[in-house]
Enzyme design. Structure first.
Site, PDB file in Angstrom:
ATOM      1  N   ASP A  10      -0.142  10.146   2.190  1.00  0.00           N
ATOM      2  CA  ASP A  10      -1.319   9.462   1.627  1.00  0.00           C
ATOM      3  C   ASP A  10      -1.343   8.057   2.220  1.00  0.00           C
ATOM      4  O   ASP A  10      -0.341   7.595   2.797  1.00  0.00           O
ATOM      5  CB  ASP A  10      -1.196   9.383   0.093  1.00  0.00           C
ATOM      6  CG  ASP A  10      -2.372   8.660  -0.555  1.00  0.00           C
ATOM      7  OD1 ASP A  10      -3.512   8.806  -0.061  1.00  0.00           O
ATOM      8  OD2 ASP A  10      -2.161   7.940  -1.553  1.00  0.00           O
ATOM      9  N   SER A  11      -2.465   7.374   2.024  1.00  0.00           N
ATOM     10  CA  SER A  11      -2.556   5.982   2.464  1.00  0.00           C
ATOM     11  C   SER A  11      -1.627   5.081   1.647  1.00  0.00           C
ATOM     12  O   SER A  11      -1.291   3.993   2.082  1.00  0.00           O
ATOM     13  CB  SER A  11      -3.991   5.500   2.318  1.00  0.00           C
ATOM     14  OG  SER A  11      -4.418   5.692   0.977  1.00  0.00           O
ATOM     15  N   TYR A  42      -7.374   3.057   3.087  1.00  0.00           N
ATOM     16  CA  TYR A  42      -8.051   3.686   4.218  1.00  0.00           C
ATOM     17  C   TYR A  42      -9.564   3.785   3.940  1.00  0.00           C
ATOM     18  O   TYR A  42     -10.361   3.859   4.859  1.00  0.00           O
ATOM     19  CB  TYR A  42      -7.549   5.130   4.418  1.00  0.00           C
ATOM     20  CG  TYR A  42      -6.184   5.302   5.038  1.00  0.00           C
ATOM     21  CD1 TYR A  42      -5.321   4.231   5.257  1.00  0.00           C
ATOM     22  CD2 TYR A  42      -5.761   6.575   5.411  1.00  0.00           C
ATOM     23  CE1 TYR A  42      -4.066   4.437   5.827  1.00  0.00           C
ATOM     24  CE2 TYR A  42      -4.514   6.785   5.991  1.00  0.00           C
ATOM     25  CZ  TYR A  42      -3.667   5.719   6.192  1.00  0.00           C
ATOM     26  OH  TYR A  42      -2.438   5.936   6.757  1.00  0.00           O
ATOM     27  N   GLY A  43      -9.874   3.847   2.659  1.00  0.00           N
ATOM     28  CA  GLY A  43     -11.230   4.258   2.249  1.00  0.00           C
ATOM     29  C   GLY A  43     -12.364   3.344   2.646  1.00  0.00           C
ATOM     30  O   GLY A  43     -13.530   3.742   2.603  1.00  0.00           O
ATOM     31  N   CYS A  73      -4.682  12.882   0.254  1.00  0.00           N
ATOM     32  CA  CYS A  73      -5.529  11.699   0.341  1.00  0.00           C
ATOM     33  C   CYS A  73      -6.963  12.198   0.516  1.00  0.00           C
ATOM     34  O   CYS A  73      -7.252  12.907   1.489  1.00  0.00           O
ATOM     35  CB  CYS A  73      -5.093  10.867   1.552  1.00  0.00           C
ATOM     36  SG  CYS A  73      -6.151   9.453   1.884  1.00  0.00           S
ATOM     37  N   THR A  75      -9.523  10.564   1.293  1.00  0.00           N
ATOM     38  CA  THR A  75     -10.168   9.929   2.442  1.00  0.00           C
ATOM     39  C   THR A  75      -9.810  10.663   3.739  1.00  0.00           C
ATOM     40  O   THR A  75     -10.688  10.998   4.537  1.00  0.00           O
ATOM     41  CB  THR A  75      -9.728   8.449   2.518  1.00  0.00           C
ATOM     42  OG1 THR A  75     -10.011   7.847   1.256  1.00  0.00           O
ATOM     43  CG2 THR A  75     -10.441   7.715   3.616  1.00  0.00           C
ATOM     44  N   GLU A 152      -3.057   0.243  -7.615  1.00  0.00           N
ATOM     45  CA  GLU A 152      -1.827  -0.148  -6.897  1.00  0.00           C
ATOM     46  C   GLU A 152      -1.269  -1.451  -7.483  1.00  0.00           C
ATOM     47  O   GLU A 152      -0.083  -1.753  -7.320  1.00  0.00           O
ATOM     48  CB  GLU A 152      -2.089  -0.268  -5.388  1.00  0.00           C
ATOM     49  CG  GLU A 152      -2.419   1.073  -4.722  1.00  0.00           C
ATOM     50  CD  GLU A 152      -1.265   1.725  -3.943  1.00  0.00           C
ATOM     51  OE1 GLU A 152      -0.335   1.024  -3.531  1.00  0.00           O
ATOM     52  OE2 GLU A 152      -1.308   2.972  -3.769  1.00  0.00           O
ATOM     53  N   CYS A 186     -10.146  11.085  -5.250  1.00  0.00           N
ATOM     54  CA  CYS A 186      -9.138  10.243  -4.609  1.00  0.00           C
ATOM     55  C   CYS A 186      -7.850  10.469  -5.390  1.00  0.00           C
ATOM     56  O   CYS A 186      -7.873  10.484  -6.629  1.00  0.00           O
ATOM     57  CB  CYS A 186      -9.591   8.787  -4.696  1.00  0.00           C
ATOM     58  SG  CYS A 186      -8.308   7.581  -4.306  1.00  0.00           S
ATOM     59  N   THR A 187      -6.758  10.651  -4.685  1.00  0.00           N
ATOM     60  CA  THR A 187      -5.512  11.028  -5.371  1.00  0.00           C
ATOM     61  C   THR A 187      -4.923   9.893  -6.210  1.00  0.00           C
ATOM     62  O   THR A 187      -3.969  10.114  -6.951  1.00  0.00           O
ATOM     63  CB  THR A 187      -4.474  11.528  -4.350  1.00  0.00           C
ATOM     64  OG1 THR A 187      -4.422  10.603  -3.255  1.00  0.00           O
ATOM     65  CG2 THR A 187      -4.841  12.902  -3.837  1.00  0.00           C
ATOM     66  N   HIS A 188      -5.478   8.711  -6.092  1.00  0.00           N
ATOM     67  CA  HIS A 188      -5.034   7.623  -6.971  1.00  0.00           C
ATOM     68  C   HIS A 188      -5.603   7.759  -8.395  1.00  0.00           C
ATOM     69  O   HIS A 188      -4.997   7.286  -9.356  1.00  0.00           O
ATOM     70  CB  HIS A 188      -5.500   6.264  -6.430  1.00  0.00           C
ATOM     71  CG  HIS A 188      -4.619   5.709  -5.360  1.00  0.00           C
ATOM     72  ND1 HIS A 188      -4.554   6.257  -4.107  1.00  0.00           N
ATOM     73  CD2 HIS A 188      -3.770   4.645  -5.369  1.00  0.00           C
ATOM     74  CE1 HIS A 188      -3.698   5.553  -3.373  1.00  0.00           C
ATOM     75  NE2 HIS A 188      -3.210   4.573  -4.119  1.00  0.00           N
TER      76      HIS A 188
HETATM   77  N1  DGL Z   1      -5.351   8.174  -2.134  1.00  0.00           N
HETATM   78  C1  DGL Z   1      -6.373   7.760  -1.191  1.00  0.00           C
HETATM   79  C2  DGL Z   1      -7.559   8.703  -1.276  1.00  0.00           C
HETATM   80  O1  DGL Z   1      -7.401   9.726  -1.859  1.00  0.00           O
HETATM   81  C3  DGL Z   1      -6.563   6.334  -1.442  1.00  0.00           C
HETATM   82  C4  DGL Z   1      -7.739   5.656  -0.923  1.00  0.00           C
HETATM   83  C5  DGL Z   1      -7.631   4.617   0.131  1.00  0.00           C
HETATM   84  O2  DGL Z   1      -6.665   4.529   0.877  1.00  0.00           O
HETATM   85  O3  DGL Z   1      -8.624   3.888   0.221  1.00  0.00           O
HETATM   86  O4  DGL Z   1      -8.615   8.531  -0.781  1.00  0.00           O
END
Ligand code: DGL
Length: 268
Positions: A10-11, A42-43, A73, A75, A152, A186-188
């Site tokens: 993931d990011s 990343y998004g 992730c 994204t 985060e 989004c996995t967050h």
């Molecule tokens: N967990 C990432 C996702 O699912 C986080 C988003 C990001 O890096 O912007 O998109």
């Protein structure tokens, strides 16, 4: 049988929601996790940059001799093309397909909401998948770019004022659209399920993309005869691109108690 580890990336640390699920479903599997904590988020980035980062993340996991790669992730899953994934030396899965399928099945009314990063929402990835499964679906997709930084930063308590205020503002159009199912694309986001659930109300089903991705990996490994011989005692190894010092502060929130392993920093 295949005793090599499963690779998950993931990011940042959001993909740990998928690791938690995988470790529960498959307690004998070794799992290698990479979180690109130096380059998150990343998004908000361009497609080219997300692709380059994803290639590097995948390359790193392949260097750890993984048998399968889960892009935990939203994204990356929305950006990395299936044709490229098909050329990798091991099977690759993004979270979008399995999550869209779960949402299409869960929705009674066909009114389905999607929340994710800007890149995910702009790609239309979840919407495209849902529409092939349920052409009658009415989809409302909203980008929530500030959720990842607040998560985060650990602002995840149910009564957190900042996160609740953000949620109320972001989710208002979804409430107005009367969605009965909401994809946490989004996995967050599963880490703030309570806050999102409080805003959306008890009648809205929330779909967790990390969990759906993990279930799909479980299924694939079973049907392809790629499960480990071990049925318990699987190891977890974590790699991050920024300093690992604060990994457990936030990592614990995603993984819960009892899931532990060494954490190392990686430099590309
Ligand atoms: N967990 C990432 C996702 O699912 C986080 C988003 C990001 O890096 O912007 O998109």
């Amino acid at each position: 049988m295949d005793n090599r580890p499963i690779g998950v990336f993931d990011s940042g640390l959001g993909g740990l929601t998928a690791v938690k699920e995988l470790a529960t479903l498959l307690p004998g599997e070794d799992i290698v996790y990479f979180g690109d904590t130096a380059r998150i988020p990343y998004g908000n980035r361009s497609r080219e940059t997300i692709m380059r980062y994803a290639e590097e993340d995948i390359w790193f996991l392949l260097s750890k001799n993984v048998k399968y790669i889960l892009a935990a992730c939203g994204t990356v899953s929305s950006t990395y093309p299936a044709e490229r994934a098909a050329k990798l030396s091991v099977p690759y899965l993004g979270v979008v397909g399995a999550t869209a399928q779960a949402a299409a099945q869960a929705s009674q009314s066909g009114r389905i909401g999607i929340i994710g990063t800007k890149a995910t929402v702009n790609s239309g990835s979840y919407a495209k998948f849902i529409q092939t499964l349920r052409p009658d679906a009415e989809i409302t997709a909203i980008a929530c770019p500030l959720f990842v930084p607040v998560i985060e930063a650990g602002r995840i308590a149910r009564d957190d004022l900042i996160t609740t205020t953000l949620a109320k503002e972001y989710l208002a159009p979804l409430k107005e659209a009367g969605v009965d199912t909401l994809i946490l694309g989004c996995t967050h986001y599963p880490i703030i399920t309570d806050i999102i659930g409080d805003v959306m109300g008890p009648d809205v089903t929330l779909i967790n993309s990390g969990r759906e991705g993990a279930h799909c990996v479980h299924q694939h490994l079973g049907t392809e005869d790629m499960l480990s011989e071990k049925t318990e005692g699987g190891s977890l190894s974590f790699y991050v691109s920024d300093s690992p010092d604060s990994f457990w502060e936030i990592g614990k929130l995603f993984l819960g108690e009892g899931l532990e392993g060494p954490v190392e920093q990686v430099r590309f």
